[in-house]
Structure formats: C-alpha cells, structure tokens
Design an enzyme around this catalytic site. Sequence first.
Site, mmCIF file in Angstrom:
data_model
loop_
_atom_site.group_PDB
_atom_site.id
_atom_site.type_symbol
_atom_site.label_atom_id
_atom_site.label_comp_id
_atom_site.label_asym_id
_atom_site.label_seq_id
_atom_site.Cartn_x
_atom_site.Cartn_y
_atom_site.Cartn_z
ATOM 1 N N HIS A 63 0.852 -1.206 0.000
ATOM 2 C CA HIS A 63 0.000 0.000 0.000
ATOM 3 C C HIS A 63 0.882 1.249 0.000
ATOM 4 C CE1 HIS A 63 -4.108 1.713 1.425
ATOM 5 N NE2 HIS A 63 -3.398 2.668 0.846
ATOM 6 N N ARG A 67 3.004 9.681 -6.343
ATOM 7 C CA ARG A 67 2.120 10.745 -6.848
ATOM 8 C C ARG A 67 2.324 11.054 -8.323
ATOM 9 N NH1 ARG A 67 -1.531 10.215 -2.864
ATOM 10 N NH2 ARG A 67 -0.934 11.236 -0.918
ATOM 11 N N ASP A 155 -8.758 3.082 -3.602
ATOM 12 C CA ASP A 155 -8.256 3.625 -2.333
ATOM 13 C C ASP A 155 -8.162 5.145 -2.340
ATOM 14 O OD1 ASP A 155 -7.078 3.112 0.334
ATOM 15 O OD2 ASP A 155 -5.439 4.250 -0.546
ATOM 16 N N HIS A 235 -5.792 -0.874 5.398
ATOM 17 C CA HIS A 235 -5.582 -0.106 6.636
ATOM 18 C C HIS A 235 -6.656 -0.287 7.731
ATOM 19 C CE1 HIS A 235 -8.054 2.524 4.161
ATOM 20 N NE2 HIS A 235 -7.031 3.009 3.485
ATOM 21 N N ASP A 308 0.947 2.459 3.810
ATOM 22 C CA ASP A 308 0.044 3.521 3.363
ATOM 23 C C ASP A 308 0.809 4.839 3.214
ATOM 24 O OD1 ASP A 308 -2.123 4.916 2.464
ATOM 25 O OD2 ASP A 308 -3.344 4.680 4.261
ATOM 26 N N HIS A 312 2.546 14.216 1.147
ATOM 27 C CA HIS A 312 1.957 15.544 0.921
ATOM 28 C C HIS A 312 3.029 16.575 1.235
ATOM 29 C CE1 HIS A 312 -2.148 14.095 0.405
ATOM 30 N NE2 HIS A 312 -1.984 13.321 1.470
ATOM 31 N N GLY A 327 -3.074 11.829 5.389
ATOM 32 C CA GLY A 327 -1.989 10.958 4.925
ATOM 33 C C GLY A 327 -0.656 11.269 5.553
HETATM 34 O O1 DOR Z 1 -4.682 9.141 4.695
HETATM 35 C C1 DOR Z 1 -4.856 8.748 3.560
HETATM 36 N N1 DOR Z 1 -4.177 9.279 2.522
HETATM 37 N N2 DOR Z 1 -5.742 7.761 3.338
HETATM 38 C C2 DOR Z 1 -6.084 7.389 2.106
HETATM 39 O O2 DOR Z 1 -6.881 6.488 1.967
HETATM 40 C C3 DOR Z 1 -5.506 8.063 0.922
HETATM 41 C C4 DOR Z 1 -4.217 8.681 1.234
HETATM 42 C C5 DOR Z 1 -3.724 9.626 0.193
HETATM 43 O O3 DOR Z 1 -3.765 9.288 -0.997
HETATM 44 O O4 DOR Z 1 -3.247 10.720 0.538
HETATM 45 ZN ZN ZN Z 2 -7.186 4.158 1.923
#
Ligand code: DOR
Ligand code: ZN
Length: 432
Positions: A63, A67, A155, A235, A308, A312, A327
């Site tokens: 996971h 980007r 997702d 998650h 995950d 950002h 995220g």
């Molecule tokens: O916190 C998250 N960020 N959960 C998600 O399901 C997507 C992810 C993202 O793409 O930033």
């Molecule tokens: Zn997710």
Amino acid sequence: MSKTIIIKNGRVIDPSQKLDKVSDVLISDGKIISAGKPVKNKPGAKIINAKNKIVVPGLIDIHTHLREPGHEEEETIASGCMAAASGGVTSICCMPNTHPVIDNQTAVEFILLKARNEGIVNVFPIGSVTKGSLGEELAEIGELKKEGVVAISDDGNSIMNAMVMRRALEYSKMFEIPVIAHCEDTSLSKNGVMNEGYVSSLLGLRGIPKESEEVMVSRDIILAGLTKGYLHIAHVSTKGTVDLIRNAKKSGVNITAETCPHYFVLTDECVKNYDTNTKVKPPLRTKEDQQAIIEALRDGTIDCIASDHAPHTIEEKNKEYDLAPFGLIGLETILPLTITYLVKTKKLTLMQAIDRLTRCPAEVLNLKNRGTLKPGSIADVSIIDIEKEDTIKEFVSKSKNSPFLGWKLSGFAVTTIVGGKVVMDNGKIISG
Ligand code: DOR
Ligand code: ZN
C-alpha cells in the site's frame, strides 16, 4: 558489479521456510541460489559481512501512494523507490489515485515503463476499480489485469454503491485479483478529521466514527460471501473491524487484511498537539483498537503490515487541522516502527514480524518468487541491524509528512538488494 553475492554469517530468517539460522546466502544472476547453508568463497564474488545482522526476504509494501503522474512535487516513481530502498523495502504496490487515475491500460503502461527506467525497487501497479475512482462505472478490469496490475482498488475513495462493489468482486474472482477495499461509509465520516470520541470532543474537531469503517467492512464481507470474490481490507484501524475479519475468515470468506504502523504505534491522543501529520484516513483510534490490532497481527487475522505511504508537501500540511490533507509517509519507518513497537516489546516474534512484511504480502497479491529466500526465487533481500538505534532526522522521500520525525527507533535496514543488485548500502542509495 559482480553478479555473484555471498552474504556471510548473518542470521537468516525466512518465514516462507520457517528458517532461522546463522549462516550464509548465495545470490547469482539475480536469483537466490541458497539460503541458510554455508557458502565457500568464490573468485570474483562480492562478499557482504552480515555478522550480528539479520538477513531476510526484501520487504514488500502492498500500500504505497506514489504521486506520479500528477503530483510529482509530492513524490515521483523514482523518489518513492529510493525511499523504499532506504527503508529495506524491495517491492512497492502503488495505488491508482494519481492524476489522472490509473484506470486504463495506457496509464498502467506508463507506470511500468517509468518504474523500469527510473525505479530502483520493484513497482507493482494497482488499477482502479472504477473509472476515475468515482465509484460509479467499472474500469476495464480484464484489460488492467492483462497490462499487469496486481490488484484493483479505489483507495482514497470509498465505493459507496453496493452493486458496483458486488460487480467488482465478481470480476476479482474471474480475473483472480483481489479488490483492496478502502472501507469508509462517507455518509458517516462526512467532514470528520479525526476519530470520533473523547479526544475529538475535547479538541473541538469533527469526528469520524469507527462505524464508518465497520459498516463498510460488514457490507463488503457479505458481498465477498455472495460473490466468492477476493476481498482485501486496507488499513484496518478498529477493534470492530478486527472482529468482523476474524469471524469472516472462520466462516470461509476469501478475505485478507492489512494494518499500518501508525495504527499500532499511535492513538487519537497524539492529535492533541494539532500536528497535521497525525491526520490520516482512517484516523488514529484508541488504545483498545490498538491492542486488538496487535493481537490480530499476532494471530494472523491481519495478514500484512503495509505503510500507506501518502506523501503531501509541507505547504499542504502546513494548514489548520481541519483543512490539511489526510496521509503520512511510511516507507522509511515501517521497519523500525515494527521492530521497536512489536518485536522489542515482545508482542510479535521476529519471525512473525518479518512474515507480515514479506511472505504474507507476496501471498496476498500473488507475487510469485518474492517474499521468500527459497532457491530459484528472485534475489530481493534486506539486511537489517536490529540493534541499530537512530533518531528519525530526515527523509529520502520528497515529502516529509511524518509524525515520527525526531523519534528514536531501533531496527534499520543497512543493505537492500533488488534482483541481485545492491541498491542501498549503509544508508547510501546506489542508483547507477
Ligand atoms: O490518509 C490517507 N491518505 N488515506 C487514504 O486512503 C488516501 C491517502 C492519500 O492518498 O493521501
Ligand atoms: Zn485508503
């Protein structure tokens, strides 16, 4: 670079063979020749001394959010791969919520081509379940599979329409790939930004109830039962979800699951400092949820630990809690957080922890000849110093949005080998 590598005197741990033994690993032409047997020196071979280190199959993260295309300022395929190598991760499975979304053959081809040319670890793309990940119209799942996706997922978004999910699961059976479900009933989560409970009331932040996850997990389990499709729950964050998955497994539903380090290390108490790097979906929950998740990792109800990794930029995260995106990045901390919080605390054995990071993810996504050190398998190997302590000071990832910055952790990868090639050694990325 020499094509033969001998890793000497390490503690070789391979859950796929229940192997735990101080010995050697022999790699030649990108394949494992032997693991757990003494190897004599060979002329021209590269020797790696792994004394006091553990030698394991390369970690597989099922996971990861890269980007590219669309938000290369947050992460590119190349930078995400470097972050992975630095964390001992040799394979990443990338989520399709890029811009544009990975919902067609050309988009998959783009990822694979870029990964081949610029990536230093293996990249396995995950295709979108629905066109544009909008939850309405199914993508061409057969075509996506043909192009090489290892799973399908919307997702980041939830598939609110039960009929669409039913069809997706039917296709998952037909094409033998899992549907990775981001379980969130958005009519319950609404504009929430953190777990709904005591702490959210205290802080005056809008809550996301556990039920937002559990209602969808229940629905998807029922639909997986109906369709005999293959469901993987992304998650897992709540005790209720753990209970649902445990029961579903007992009754023979084709279901697997993952959780992430932030759910077994942090709780909603951590939001009290308003650090937007604690803002994640699903949100950080309570101590009780955390304990259930750890127990589920121990007994195998939750199969995998995944990062995950959701990059950002600082500018995006540098907003008030309500407005920051969800995220956090995880590729570089997945291993030390697992070692520090599950192994050092004796909640999981080292064998169990490595199992959840290697053999299980390979099995869940049917990645053949990976997550194992069996002879003939692909030579993806991580060498880890369990005793190495370090403070998390910087990241290889383009983004820095981690709540673990400044944390002292132990158990770091010291060498990462992908397909028989050393791509990270002593913290240094080797990309040439
Ligand atoms: O916190 C998250 N960020 N959960 C998600 O399901 C997507 C992810 C993202 O793409 O930033
Ligand atoms: Zn997710």
